[in-house]
Write a protein that holds these residues in place. Sequence first.
Motif, PDB file in Angstrom:
ATOM      1  N   VAL A   1      33.782  14.249   2.619  1.00 16.38           N
ATOM      2  CA  VAL A   1      32.403  14.075   2.146  1.00 16.38           C
ATOM      3  C   VAL A   1      31.433  14.917   2.988  1.00 16.38           C
ATOM      4  CG1 VAL A   1      30.540  12.401   1.816  1.00 16.38           C
ATOM      5  CG2 VAL A   1      32.887  11.764   1.244  1.00 16.38           C
ATOM      6  N   VAL A   2      31.622  14.879   4.303  1.00 13.79           N
ATOM      7  CA  VAL A   2      30.760  15.660   5.205  1.00 13.79           C
ATOM      8  C   VAL A   2      30.836  17.137   4.844  1.00 13.79           C
ATOM      9  CG1 VAL A   2      30.480  16.416   7.604  1.00 13.79           C
ATOM     10  CG2 VAL A   2      30.948  14.017   7.114  1.00 13.79           C
ATOM     11  N   ASP A   3      32.046  17.584   4.549  1.00 11.57           N
ATOM     12  CA  ASP A   3      32.314  18.973   4.237  1.00 11.57           C
ATOM     13  C   ASP A   3      31.700  19.385   2.900  1.00 11.57           C
ATOM     14  OD1 ASP A   3      34.094  20.992   5.543  1.00 11.57           O
ATOM     15  OD2 ASP A   3      34.835  21.117   3.480  1.00 11.57           O
ATOM     16  N   THR A   4      31.971  18.572   1.873  1.00  7.14           N
ATOM     17  CA  THR A   4      31.475  18.881   0.539  1.00  7.14           C
ATOM     18  C   THR A   4      29.949  18.902   0.518  1.00  7.14           C
ATOM     19  OG1 THR A   4      33.380  17.615  -0.204  1.00  7.14           O
ATOM     20  CG2 THR A   4      31.807  18.256  -1.890  1.00  7.14           C
TER      21      THR A   4
ATOM     22  N   TYR B   1      24.401  21.415   0.712  1.00 10.24           N
ATOM     23  CA  TYR B   1      23.125  21.659   1.417  1.00 10.24           C
ATOM     24  C   TYR B   1      22.921  23.147   1.633  1.00 10.24           C
ATOM     25  CZ  TYR B   1      23.610  16.687   2.720  1.00 10.24           C
ATOM     26  OH  TYR B   1      23.776  15.334   2.703  1.00 10.24           O
ATOM     27  N   GLN B   2      24.013  23.829   1.975  1.00  8.40           N
ATOM     28  CA  GLN B   2      23.900  25.256   2.231  1.00  8.40           C
ATOM     29  C   GLN B   2      23.498  25.974   0.951  1.00  8.40           C
ATOM     30  OE1 GLN B   2      25.504  28.233   1.431  1.00  8.40           O
ATOM     31  NE2 GLN B   2      24.532  29.417   3.078  1.00  8.40           N
ATOM     32  N   ARG B   3      24.098  25.590  -0.165  1.00  6.91           N
ATOM     33  CA  ARG B   3      23.785  26.228  -1.447  1.00  6.91           C
ATOM     34  C   ARG B   3      22.340  25.952  -1.855  1.00  6.91           C
ATOM     35  NH1 ARG B   3      27.619  29.475  -0.510  1.00  6.91           N
ATOM     36  NH2 ARG B   3      29.698  29.026  -1.306  1.00  6.91           N
ATOM     37  N   GLN B   4      21.826  24.821  -1.400  1.00 11.24           N
ATOM     38  CA  GLN B   4      20.419  24.483  -1.692  1.00 11.24           C
ATOM     39  C   GLN B   4      19.462  25.156  -0.713  1.00 11.24           C
ATOM     40  OE1 GLN B   4      20.712  20.265  -1.241  1.00 11.24           O
ATOM     41  NE2 GLN B   4      21.667  19.933  -3.244  1.00 11.24           N
ATOM     42  N   GLY B   5      19.996  25.950   0.192  1.00 12.88           N
ATOM     43  CA  GLY B   5      19.151  26.639   1.174  1.00 12.88           C
ATOM     44  C   GLY B   5      18.682  25.733   2.294  1.00 12.88           C
ATOM     45  N   ARG B   6      19.375  24.599   2.499  1.00 16.13           N
ATOM     46  CA  ARG B   6      18.923  23.656   3.525  1.00 16.13           C
ATOM     47  C   ARG B   6      19.770  23.730   4.784  1.00 16.13           C
ATOM     48  NH1 ARG B   6      19.370  18.322   0.153  1.00 16.13           N
ATOM     49  NH2 ARG B   6      18.346  17.304   1.918  1.00 16.13           N
ATOM     50  N   MET B   7      20.898  24.431   4.730  1.00 17.90           N
ATOM     51  CA  MET B   7      21.831  24.507   5.861  1.00 17.90           C
ATOM     52  C   MET B   7      22.151  25.975   6.101  1.00 17.90           C
ATOM     53  SD  MET B   7      23.856  22.417   7.729  1.00 17.90           S
ATOM     54  CE  MET B   7      25.186  21.272   7.410  1.00 17.90           C
ATOM     55  N   LEU B   8      22.486  26.322   7.341  1.00 19.69           N
ATOM     56  CA  LEU B   8      22.852  27.716   7.628  1.00 19.69           C
ATOM     57  C   LEU B   8      24.332  27.930   7.297  1.00 19.69           C
ATOM     58  CD1 LEU B   8      20.954  27.959  11.020  1.00 19.69           C
ATOM     59  CD2 LEU B   8      20.162  28.717   8.787  1.00 19.69           C
ATOM     60  N   THR B   9      24.896  29.019   7.811  1.00 15.88           N
ATOM     61  CA  THR B   9      26.312  29.321   7.566  1.00 15.88           C
ATOM     62  C   THR B   9      27.185  28.144   7.988  1.00 15.88           C
ATOM     63  OG1 THR B   9      25.848  31.618   8.052  1.00 15.88           O
ATOM     64  CG2 THR B   9      28.161  30.963   8.072  1.00 15.88           C
ATOM     65  N   TYR B  10      28.133  27.786   7.133  1.00 18.46           N
ATOM     66  CA  TYR B  10      28.993  26.640   7.409  1.00 18.46           C
ATOM     67  C   TYR B  10      30.443  27.025   7.089  1.00 18.46           C
ATOM     68  CZ  TYR B  10      31.105  22.035   7.091  1.00 18.46           C
ATOM     69  OH  TYR B  10      31.926  20.961   7.266  1.00 18.46           O
ATOM     70  N   ALA B  11      31.377  26.548   7.934  1.00 23.01           N
ATOM     71  CA  ALA B  11      32.804  26.838   7.726  1.00 23.01           C
ATOM     72  C   ALA B  11      33.508  25.595   7.191  1.00 23.01           C
ATOM     73  CB  ALA B  11      33.440  27.284   9.039  1.00 23.01           C
ATOM     74  N   PRO B  12      33.827  25.574   5.908  1.00 21.10           N
ATOM     75  CA  PRO B  12      34.407  24.364   5.293  1.00 21.10           C
ATOM     76  C   PRO B  12      35.851  24.085   5.713  1.00 21.10           C
ATOM     77  CG  PRO B  12      33.581  25.909   3.628  1.00 21.10           C
ATOM     78  CD  PRO B  12      33.626  26.640   4.921  1.00 21.10           C
ATOM     79  N   ASN B  13      36.220  22.819   5.613  1.00 16.28           N
ATOM     80  CA  ASN B  13      37.540  22.338   6.035  1.00 16.28           C
ATOM     81  C   ASN B  13      38.409  21.832   4.893  1.00 16.28           C
ATOM     82  OD1 ASN B  13      37.293  21.713   9.285  1.00 16.28           O
ATOM     83  ND2 ASN B  13      35.363  21.684   8.200  1.00 16.28           N
ATOM     84  N   ARG B  14      37.852  21.733   3.699  1.00 17.18           N
ATOM     85  CA  ARG B  14      38.524  21.081   2.574  1.00 17.18           C
ATOM     86  C   ARG B  14      39.966  21.571   2.436  1.00 17.18           C
ATOM     87  NH1 ARG B  14      39.707  18.293  -1.362  1.00 17.18           N
ATOM     88  NH2 ARG B  14      40.879  17.457   0.361  1.00 17.18           N
TER      89      ARG B  14
ATOM     90  N   TYR C   1      26.234  18.182  12.431  1.00 12.66           N
ATOM     91  CA  TYR C   1      25.307  18.843  11.505  1.00 12.66           C
ATOM     92  C   TYR C   1      24.238  19.633  12.263  1.00 12.66           C
ATOM     93  CZ  TYR C   1      26.768  17.094   6.890  1.00 12.66           C
ATOM     94  OH  TYR C   1      27.425  16.864   5.715  1.00 12.66           O
ATOM     95  N   LEU C   2      23.810  19.078  13.397  1.00 10.11           N
ATOM     96  CA  LEU C   2      22.784  19.763  14.181  1.00 10.11           C
ATOM     97  C   LEU C   2      23.296  21.141  14.617  1.00 10.11           C
ATOM     98  CD1 LEU C   2      19.931  18.977  15.110  1.00 10.11           C
ATOM     99  CD2 LEU C   2      20.893  18.263  17.290  1.00 10.11           C
ATOM    100  N   TYR C   3      24.573  21.201  14.988  1.00 10.47           N
ATOM    101  CA  TYR C   3      25.161  22.486  15.374  1.00 10.47           C
ATOM    102  C   TYR C   3      25.092  23.472  14.218  1.00 10.47           C
ATOM    103  CZ  TYR C   3      28.529  26.137  16.285  1.00 10.47           C
ATOM    104  OH  TYR C   3      29.114  27.373  16.418  1.00 10.47           O
ATOM    105  N   TRP C   4      25.567  23.044  13.053  1.00 11.33           N
ATOM    106  CA  TRP C   4      25.573  23.955  11.893  1.00 11.33           C
ATOM    107  C   TRP C   4      24.158  24.213  11.382  1.00 11.33           C
ATOM    108  CZ3 TRP C   4      29.834  26.601  11.375  1.00 11.33           C
ATOM    109  CH2 TRP C   4      31.061  26.038  11.726  1.00 11.33           C
ATOM    110  N   TYR C   5      23.234  23.408  11.829  1.00 15.36           N
ATOM    111  CA  TYR C   5      21.825  23.574  11.462  1.00 15.36           C
ATOM    112  C   TYR C   5      21.150  24.598  12.381  1.00 15.36           C
ATOM    113  CZ  TYR C   5      17.406  21.921   9.448  1.00 15.36           C
ATOM    114  OH  TYR C   5      16.220  21.823   8.775  1.00 15.36           O
TER     115      TYR C   5
ATOM    116  N   HIS D   1      36.025  30.843   3.328  1.00 15.45           N
ATOM    117  CA  HIS D   1      36.101  30.957   4.793  1.00 15.45           C
ATOM    118  C   HIS D   1      34.847  30.372   5.430  1.00 15.45           C
ATOM    119  CE1 HIS D   1      36.218  32.632   8.811  1.00 15.45           C
ATOM    120  NE2 HIS D   1      35.121  33.300   8.566  1.00 15.45           N
ATOM    121  N   THR D   2      33.715  30.887   5.011  1.00 18.40           N
ATOM    122  CA  THR D   2      32.434  30.259   5.338  1.00 18.40           C
ATOM    123  C   THR D   2      31.592  30.339   4.072  1.00 18.40           C
ATOM    124  OG1 THR D   2      31.227  32.261   5.963  1.00 18.40           O
ATOM    125  CG2 THR D   2      32.468  31.143   7.719  1.00 18.40           C
TER     126      THR D   2
END
Lengths: 325, 361
Positions: free
Chosen positions: B49-52, B57-70, B110-114, B262-263
């Motif tokens: 859930v955290v990953d998805t 959030y990233q697609r909505q422009g609310r989060m920076l670059t993120y590396a998914p784990n799914r 999240y703060l890190y990826w933010y 990848h990200t």
Amino acid sequence: MALMNILNTINHTLDQEMERDDTIVVYGEDVGHEGGVFRATVGLQKKYGKERCFDSPLAEAGIVGTAIGMAINGLKPIVEIQFSGFILPAVNQIIGHAARMRNRSRGKYHLPMVIRAPYGGGIRALEHHSESIEAMFAHIPGLKVVIPSTPYDTKGLLLAAIRDPDPVLFLEPKRIYRAFKQEVPEEDYTIPIGKAKIVKEGKDVTVVSYGALMPQVNEAVKELEKEGISVEVIDLRTISPIDKDTIINSVKKTGRFVAVHEAVKSFSVSAELISIVNEGAFLYLEAPPTRITGFDITVPLPRGEHHHMIDSARIVAKVKEVVKF
Amino acid sequence: MLIDKFSPLEGKMLSIMDPEGNIIEKDLMPQLEDEKLLELYKMMLLTKVVDTKALQYQRQGRMLTYAPNRGQEAAQLGSIAATEERDWLVPAFRELGAWLYKGVSLEQIYLYWYGNEEGSKFPENINMLPVAVPIASQINHAAGLAMASRYKKEDAVTMAYVGDGGTSHGEFHEGMNFAAVFDAPLVVIIQNNQYAISVPRHVQTRTKTLAEKAVAYGIPGIQVDGNDIFAVYVAAKEAVERARRGEGPTLIEAVTYRLGPHTTSDDPTIYREDEEVEEWAKKDPILRFKKFLINKELWSVEQDEKEIEAYEELVNNTFKKVENSKEVPLEDIFAYQYETMTPNLVQQLEDYRQYLEGREK
């Protein structure tokens, strides 16, 4: 007090500090059984055991990278890179991690570690054995770069480096490792990192240098004083963080400035020093601040190296030029 | 030792639970309490859930670059669950499940990826290094951490992660070699997710497996089904115990698949076919664990839905907090370069402050 050269002093200092602090481990290529190719760590394995002083696999990134892990986990590693010219595989660790861990973890982790490496030319060596690349590391926030020029300073600065909570690159002037001896006190003393030393006061011109070139500078000064030129000599001792105040105050007094180093000229420590002089003492200048340095070339092999190395005659000539301006 | 029975050189891979959730190697099944099974499953769900959500959030422009784990949840949870609180976790950058298990708060992650370094200032009791972006360089740190534990005669083990691409790196080799030479209590988990950004696994190395690289270091190596939490756990547990007994490092290759990009900057359709992704989706580690738990009547579809809903709310609320977090204070970008700010830093900060004040007037 005992008479010691720089190399004896490194050995004596490591010994004394290992005795005092058992979180110190010393390692690198040939460092254990042999005591280092220059013998800086000789006898330490015998005295403290293979757990505390040991040979490592031949891998510079591994040496520095494992030291980072050890420093995070409560030890104080002192690692040796056999020649500063071999430090390049470890740059990923030094610049990419050692310099950044405190900031990256917002202070949760810090790295009390020392990387010792002999630097500089004039020893008639093979390629990659004569480099002077201190500016590369001084450019990096989070690192400290220290270069001693005398046995006395070596002890005080090395102790300060070991006890510093941040990573210190301790570059050793191998050309003068055994050049002369000095009385080195037996007792514990540190010399603050980030403070330059006024070796000799003078009023006509400020000459700043460090490390293996200090003997050449001192010789040149004797020559210049005979001709009535009063030189203020400053030994930087620490390249980074640099001691701006000592430089600026000196130039305010003398009005003239010459930096001396064997590293290549462009983008070098002398470039930083001249900026400091311009920013901090511009209105006091009687002549353009200048420098005498190595050329912007690969350090030549021994048959051509003498052109690249700085001798006292070249320092004398440059200082006279500045005084006459 | 189990690891000896599954030699990667003989093409053997440890697998305990099949994609349908059936136990195919009953003798090897780890003895885990029901409570532990549910804890691990729930943490896998939370990771998902955290990953998805992060991706959204990233697609909505609310989060920076993120590396998914799914897709890699079992490789992470199965391995870290074999460690104790005093053990060290050395991540690469895609180990969300392991971080959560280690006790790092979601808010901090999240703060890190933010884009805030405070996200890497873990609480004092959490022995975990921050993300290491330069690939495989963390393996040397892990070797050093483990060497220090050994020197101090502490029984802490270090568990480090690296990707398939990371095994090509010189730093991987140097770290493995140091750990092996000095019998360091280290377990290295290779999350072989088949791609290093776009470059497939077979371009990284000529060897058939990544686990067999252990042979060159003179240490045990094993390949496990990385989407089978039991296989990962059993191998990791044995490796951790081995390390704790002072018998040195182990290399574990968890064969898994990154179902996402990848990200967030990556478009995986350029380098892999939909059919391939669909095939791997059938081997989803969460799906198979869920089937196992439902078969065992420890879990139900209804509970699953309820749990996901609760996690979604938790995640949304946490992210809102992160979005409302304060900017990094100006002092902080200067304050952590050294223990004490250098004269240059003091002056630069002061000059910049004066400039800002002048601009406000």
